[in-house]
Design a protein around this motif. Structure first.
Motif, PDB file in Angstrom:
ATOM      1  N   LYS A   1       4.028  18.041  -6.990  1.00 50.85           N
ATOM      2  CA  LYS A   1       5.194  17.631  -6.217  1.00 50.85           C
ATOM      3  C   LYS A   1       4.766  16.705  -5.090  1.00 50.85           C
ATOM      4  O   LYS A   1       3.672  16.835  -4.542  1.00 50.85           O
ATOM      5  CB  LYS A   1       5.900  18.843  -5.611  1.00 50.85           C
ATOM      6  N   TYR A   2       5.669  15.815  -4.758  1.00 49.80           N
ATOM      7  CA  TYR A   2       5.473  14.903  -3.634  1.00 49.80           C
ATOM      8  C   TYR A   2       6.720  14.947  -2.776  1.00 49.80           C
ATOM      9  O   TYR A   2       7.830  15.066  -3.295  1.00 49.80           O
ATOM     10  CB  TYR A   2       5.268  13.464  -4.129  1.00 49.80           C
ATOM     11  N   ILE A   3       6.532  14.829  -1.460  1.00 48.75           N
ATOM     12  CA  ILE A   3       7.681  14.702  -0.577  1.00 48.75           C
ATOM     13  C   ILE A   3       7.549  13.393   0.192  1.00 48.75           C
ATOM     14  O   ILE A   3       6.447  12.860   0.364  1.00 48.75           O
ATOM     15  CB  ILE A   3       7.823  15.891   0.394  1.00 48.75           C
ATOM     16  N   VAL A   4       8.683  12.884   0.629  1.00 44.52           N
ATOM     17  CA  VAL A   4       8.715  11.673   1.436  1.00 44.52           C
ATOM     18  C   VAL A   4       9.820  11.837   2.468  1.00 44.52           C
ATOM     19  O   VAL A   4      10.865  12.420   2.178  1.00 44.52           O
ATOM     20  CB  VAL A   4       8.917  10.406   0.565  1.00 44.52           C
TER      21      VAL A   4
ATOM     22  N   PHE B   1       0.834  -1.199   0.000  1.00 42.53           N
ATOM     23  CA  PHE B   1       0.000   0.000   0.000  1.00 42.53           C
ATOM     24  C   PHE B   1       0.871   1.252   0.000  1.00 42.53           C
ATOM     25  O   PHE B   1       2.063   1.205   0.298  1.00 42.53           O
ATOM     26  CB  PHE B   1      -0.923   0.017   1.223  1.00 42.53           C
ATOM     27  N   ALA B   2       0.230   2.356  -0.334  1.00 44.57           N
ATOM     28  CA  ALA B   2       0.833   3.683  -0.202  1.00 44.57           C
ATOM     29  C   ALA B   2      -0.183   4.567   0.504  1.00 44.57           C
ATOM     30  O   ALA B   2      -1.391   4.419   0.302  1.00 44.57           O
ATOM     31  CB  ALA B   2       1.179   4.273  -1.563  1.00 44.57           C
ATOM     32  N   ARG B   3       0.324   5.460   1.332  1.00 47.34           N
ATOM     33  CA  ARG B   3      -0.544   6.441   1.996  1.00 47.34           C
ATOM     34  C   ARG B   3      -0.088   7.827   1.572  1.00 47.34           C
ATOM     35  O   ARG B   3       1.085   8.172   1.702  1.00 47.34           O
ATOM     36  CB  ARG B   3      -0.471   6.308   3.510  1.00 47.34           C
ATOM     37  N   ILE B   4      -1.019   8.607   1.066  1.00 44.00           N
ATOM     38  CA  ILE B   4      -0.732   9.937   0.538  1.00 44.00           C
ATOM     39  C   ILE B   4      -1.604  10.957   1.264  1.00 44.00           C
ATOM     40  O   ILE B   4      -2.822  10.757   1.384  1.00 44.00           O
ATOM     41  CB  ILE B   4      -1.066  10.007  -0.981  1.00 44.00           C
ATOM     42  N   THR B   5      -0.993  12.058   1.727  1.00 50.00           N
ATOM     43  CA  THR B   5      -1.776  13.128   2.344  1.00 50.00           C
ATOM     44  C   THR B   5      -1.482  14.455   1.650  1.00 50.00           C
ATOM     45  O   THR B   5      -0.358  14.726   1.253  1.00 50.00           O
ATOM     46  CB  THR B   5      -1.489  13.275   3.853  1.00 50.00           C
TER      47      THR B   5
ATOM     48  N   MET C   1       0.983  20.032  -3.698  1.00 49.64           N
ATOM     49  CA  MET C   1       1.930  19.113  -3.075  1.00 49.64           C
ATOM     50  C   MET C   1       1.246  18.141  -2.130  1.00 49.64           C
ATOM     51  O   MET C   1       0.316  18.500  -1.410  1.00 49.64           O
ATOM     52  CB  MET C   1       2.994  19.901  -2.309  1.00 49.64           C
ATOM     53  N   ALA C   2       1.754  16.903  -2.137  1.00 51.91           N
ATOM     54  CA  ALA C   2       1.294  15.878  -1.204  1.00 51.91           C
ATOM     55  C   ALA C   2       2.503  15.179  -0.603  1.00 51.91           C
ATOM     56  O   ALA C   2       3.599  15.214  -1.162  1.00 51.91           O
ATOM     57  CB  ALA C   2       0.407  14.860  -1.913  1.00 51.91           C
ATOM     58  N   GLU C   3       2.275  14.539   0.527  1.00 47.18           N
ATOM     59  CA  GLU C   3       3.332  13.751   1.154  1.00 47.18           C
ATOM     60  C   GLU C   3       3.032  12.275   0.976  1.00 47.18           C
ATOM     61  O   GLU C   3       1.896  11.832   1.160  1.00 47.18           O
ATOM     62  CB  GLU C   3       3.442  14.064   2.642  1.00 47.18           C
TER      63      GLU C   3
ATOM     64  N   TYR D   1       1.045   4.864 -10.347  1.00 46.72           N
ATOM     65  CA  TYR D   1      -0.414   4.993 -10.303  1.00 46.72           C
ATOM     66  C   TYR D   1      -0.815   6.222  -9.486  1.00 46.72           C
ATOM     67  O   TYR D   1      -1.653   7.018  -9.911  1.00 46.72           O
ATOM     68  CB  TYR D   1      -1.041   3.733  -9.703  1.00 46.72           C
ATOM     69  N   VAL D   2      -0.227   6.374  -8.313  1.00 44.06           N
ATOM     70  CA  VAL D   2      -0.532   7.521  -7.461  1.00 44.06           C
ATOM     71  C   VAL D   2      -0.227   8.818  -8.199  1.00 44.06           C
ATOM     72  O   VAL D   2      -1.042   9.746  -8.217  1.00 44.06           O
ATOM     73  CB  VAL D   2       0.255   7.438  -6.129  1.00 44.06           C
ATOM     74  N   PHE D   3       0.940   8.889  -8.826  1.00 45.80           N
ATOM     75  CA  PHE D   3       1.338  10.096  -9.544  1.00 45.80           C
ATOM     76  C   PHE D   3       0.364  10.424 -10.681  1.00 45.80           C
ATOM     77  O   PHE D   3       0.012  11.579 -10.888  1.00 45.80           O
ATOM     78  CB  PHE D   3       2.744   9.975 -10.113  1.00 45.80           C
ATOM     79  N   SER D   4      -0.062   9.420 -11.413  1.00 49.64           N
ATOM     80  CA  SER D   4      -0.917   9.676 -12.578  1.00 49.64           C
ATOM     81  C   SER D   4      -2.396   9.830 -12.229  1.00 49.64           C
ATOM     82  O   SER D   4      -3.182  10.267 -13.063  1.00 49.64           O
ATOM     83  CB  SER D   4      -0.731   8.572 -13.624  1.00 49.64           C
ATOM     84  N   ASN D   5      -2.787   9.507 -11.005  1.00 50.74           N
ATOM     85  CA  ASN D   5      -4.194   9.602 -10.617  1.00 50.74           C
ATOM     86  C   ASN D   5      -4.467  10.693  -9.586  1.00 50.74           C
ATOM     87  O   ASN D   5      -5.503  10.669  -8.920  1.00 50.74           O
ATOM     88  CB  ASN D   5      -4.690   8.243 -10.111  1.00 50.74           C
TER      89      ASN D   5
END
Length: 143
Positions: free
Chosen positions: A113-116, A70-74, A80-82, A104-108
């Motif tokens: 921008k994303y940070i981790v 799984f991935a969790r995105i906020t 921007m999302a984390e 998938y997350v990036f394209s949907n």
């Protein structure tokens, strides 16, 4: 075998937490004391309830109805999302599922921008580099 990615359901919460605990043990057993993992295991029921409350933040990757990870995105702001977490079942790593899941997350999502946040000693840092991730800062955390 058909691999699918979907939004998580509340009924996925227990599997999400099982994968979280096993991933932390595998990844951080050389970094963190064993008591840390025992504490995670002891608080699993609470973690499941918290996950169920935030279930709309999770994406599941599965194959033949078996959850592989799984991935969790906020959301941080409109652009921007984390990526709070991306974990795979320890038996499913290095098979391309993490790449499929993040792509998938990036394209949907509409975020630009994303940070981790990742422990420096975490071997997944190489994965993020392959996904075009860039180090932007370092900080120290006491657990």
């Amino acid at each position: 075998m058909k691999t699918e990615i979907r939004k998580a359901k509340k009924s996925d919460a227990q599997v999400i937490e099982n994968i979280t605990v096993s991933s932390w043990i595998e990844t951080y057993s050389d970094i963190l004391p064993s008591e840390y993992f025992e504490n995670m295991k002891n608080k699993k029921e609470t973690a499941i309830k918290i996950t169920q409350k935030k279930i709309d933040q999770f994406y599941i990757i599965e194959n033949e109805h078996k959850i592989l990870g799984f991935a969790r995105i906020t959301r941080i702001d409109d652009d921007m999302a984390e990526i709070n977490s991306i974990y795979l079942d320890v038996t499913e790593k290095r098979k391309g599922y993490g790449t499929l899941l993040l792509n998938y997350v990036f394209s949907n999502n509409d975020y630009k921008k994303y940070i981790v946040t990742v422990f420096e000693q975490n071997s997944s840092n190489e994965f993020y580099k392959r996904m075009n991730g860039k180090l932007i800062d370092k900080s120290f955390v006491k657990l």
